[in-house]
Design a protein around this motif. Structure first.
Motif, short mmCIF file in Angstrom:
data_model
loop_
_atom_site.label_atom_id
_atom_site.label_comp_id
_atom_site.label_asym_id
_atom_site.label_seq_id
_atom_site.Cartn_x
_atom_site.Cartn_y
_atom_site.Cartn_z
N ALA A 159 0.82 -1.22 0.00
CA ALA A 159 0.00 0.00 0.00
C ALA A 159 0.85 1.27 0.00
O ALA A 159 0.32 2.36 0.20
CB ALA A 159 -0.92 0.00 1.22
N GLU A 160 2.13 1.14 -0.26
CA GLU A 160 3.04 2.28 -0.20
C GLU A 160 2.93 3.16 -1.44
O GLU A 160 2.43 2.75 -2.47
CB GLU A 160 4.49 1.79 -0.09
CG GLU A 160 4.83 1.09 1.20
CD GLU A 160 4.48 -0.39 1.20
OE1 GLU A 160 4.75 -1.04 2.22
OE2 GLU A 160 3.94 -0.89 0.20
N THR A 161 3.47 4.37 -1.29
CA THR A 161 3.74 5.24 -2.42
C THR A 161 5.23 5.12 -2.71
O THR A 161 6.06 5.39 -1.84
CB THR A 161 3.37 6.71 -2.11
OG1 THR A 161 1.97 6.80 -1.91
CG2 THR A 161 3.79 7.64 -3.23
N THR A 198 10.12 -0.64 -13.04
CA THR A 198 8.91 0.07 -12.62
C THR A 198 7.70 -0.85 -12.60
O THR A 198 6.94 -0.86 -11.63
CB THR A 198 8.62 1.23 -13.60
OG1 THR A 198 9.78 2.05 -13.73
CG2 THR A 198 7.45 2.07 -13.15
N LEU A 199 7.51 -1.60 -13.66
CA LEU A 199 6.31 -2.43 -13.77
C LEU A 199 6.25 -3.53 -12.72
O LEU A 199 5.21 -3.70 -12.08
CB LEU A 199 6.18 -2.98 -15.18
CG LEU A 199 6.13 -1.92 -16.29
CD1 LEU A 199 5.99 -2.56 -17.65
CD2 LEU A 199 5.02 -0.91 -16.04
N LEU A 203 2.23 -3.44 -5.69
CA LEU A 203 1.52 -2.39 -4.96
C LEU A 203 0.02 -2.45 -5.25
O LEU A 203 -0.55 -1.50 -5.79
CB LEU A 203 2.08 -1.02 -5.36
CG LEU A 203 3.53 -0.73 -5.01
CD1 LEU A 203 4.02 0.52 -5.71
CD2 LEU A 203 3.69 -0.61 -3.49
N PRO A 204 -0.67 -3.53 -4.86
CA PRO A 204 -2.08 -3.63 -5.19
C PRO A 204 -2.93 -2.52 -4.58
O PRO A 204 -3.98 -2.16 -5.14
CB PRO A 204 -2.49 -5.01 -4.66
CG PRO A 204 -1.45 -5.35 -3.65
CD PRO A 204 -0.19 -4.68 -4.11
N ALA A 205 -2.50 -1.96 -3.47
CA ALA A 205 -3.25 -0.87 -2.84
C ALA A 205 -2.40 0.39 -2.76
O ALA A 205 -2.72 1.31 -2.02
CB ALA A 205 -3.71 -1.29 -1.45
N GLY A 206 -1.31 0.42 -3.52
CA GLY A 206 -0.39 1.55 -3.46
C GLY A 206 -0.35 2.34 -4.74
O GLY A 206 -1.24 2.24 -5.59
N ARG A 207 0.72 3.10 -4.86
CA ARG A 207 0.87 4.02 -6.00
C ARG A 207 2.34 4.09 -6.36
O ARG A 207 3.20 4.04 -5.48
CB ARG A 207 0.33 5.36 -5.55
CG ARG A 207 0.71 6.55 -6.33
CD ARG A 207 0.10 7.79 -5.69
NE ARG A 207 0.32 8.90 -6.57
CZ ARG A 207 0.47 10.13 -6.18
NH1 ARG A 207 0.38 10.45 -4.91
NH2 ARG A 207 0.68 11.09 -7.05
N LEU A 208 2.62 4.21 -7.65
CA LEU A 208 3.99 4.35 -8.11
C LEU A 208 4.09 5.58 -9.00
O LEU A 208 3.30 5.74 -9.93
CB LEU A 208 4.45 3.11 -8.88
CG LEU A 208 5.95 3.15 -9.19
CD1 LEU A 208 6.55 1.77 -9.04
CD2 LEU A 208 6.23 3.71 -10.54
N VAL A 209 5.04 6.44 -8.69
CA VAL A 209 5.32 7.61 -9.51
C VAL A 209 6.64 7.35 -10.22
O VAL A 209 7.68 7.22 -9.58
CB VAL A 209 5.39 8.90 -8.67
CG1 VAL A 209 5.70 10.10 -9.56
CG2 VAL A 209 4.09 9.11 -7.90
N GLN A 253 1.83 6.64 -12.25
CA GLN A 253 1.81 8.00 -12.80
C GLN A 253 3.21 8.27 -13.37
O GLN A 253 4.21 8.08 -12.66
CB GLN A 253 1.49 9.02 -11.71
CG GLN A 253 1.65 10.46 -12.14
CD GLN A 253 1.56 11.45 -10.98
OE1 GLN A 253 1.36 11.07 -9.83
NE2 GLN A 253 1.73 12.72 -11.29
N ILE A 254 3.28 8.68 -14.61
CA ILE A 254 4.57 8.99 -15.23
C ILE A 254 4.79 10.50 -15.18
O ILE A 254 3.92 11.26 -15.60
CB ILE A 254 4.63 8.48 -16.68
CG1 ILE A 254 4.45 6.96 -16.72
CG2 ILE A 254 5.96 8.88 -17.33
CD1 ILE A 254 4.32 6.38 -18.11
#
Length: 193
Positions: free
Chosen positions: A36-38, A50-51, A57-63, A88-89
């Motif tokens: 769940a991390e960012t 990245t992928l 991160l099923p409940a997280g976010r990746l920038v 998010q790119i």
């Protein structure tokens, strides 16, 4: 400043020999994710690492931060509909990531520190992004002979990488010299106080 990556060499990023030397699962493991991390992937390239991180991160976010538009475009083309919800790119040559101070639980730099080790603006941005207790995970080519990767005079050894992280004000909590955890890469995990 260190040499910038030449986007004409983008195909090398997914070379099978490179992936065998640095399996994506090893990078994901170093991040110590709960799901769940960012995570900010600083220097995401074409998304080779990245992928797999985003999938963890099923409940997280990746920038995904990438300064070279050609590489960011290739990364965007790889995103499935599900991953578009997580990833998010950010294309940015000015070292600015549109996140609040301390928004990242983790910042990942794969084969990036040797390009940015003397770029004070980029290093300050990485530190700004980390929340207190957040982790910086650096995985980079080590200073040992190898059949793949950049020339030895273009990379940092573990002592130099440690010094960069120390100058960033981060506390090293784990490190691995090339040939220990990974055959040709150093790995360093550091925390923000």
């Amino acid at each position: 400043m260190a040499d910038a990556f030449d986007p004409r060499h983008a195909a090398r990023l997914s070379d099978p020999a490179r992936l065998a030397a640095l399996p994506p699962a090893s990078v994901v493991q170093l991040l110590r994710l709960g799901g769940a991390e960012t995570v900010v992937d600083y220097g995401a390239g074409t998304g080779v690492y990245t992928l797999p991180v985003a999938e963890a991160l099923p409940a997280g976010r990746l920038v995904a931060v990438e300064a070279l538009p050609q590489l960011a475009e290739q990364l965007g083309a790889k995103l499935t509909p599900d991953l578009r919800e997580t990833v998010q790119i950010v294309e940015g040559a000015d070292n600015t990531v549109p996140l609040e101070d301390g928004a990242a639980d983790r910042v990942l730099m794969v084969d990036t520190l040797h390009h940015l080790h003397d770029d004070a603006g980029a290093l300050a941005e990485v530190t700004r992004l980390l929340r207190p207790g957040g982790l910086l995970v650096v995985v980079d080519w080590g200073d040992r002979e190898r059949p793949v990767g950049p020339p030895l005079d273009h990379v940092l050894g573990l002592p130099a990488a440690r010094e960069v992280v120390r100058r960033m004000g981060l506390q090293e909590i784990e490190s691995h010299a090339p040939g220990t955890l990974l055959p040709y890469h150093l790995a360093l995990v550091a925390a923000k106080a």
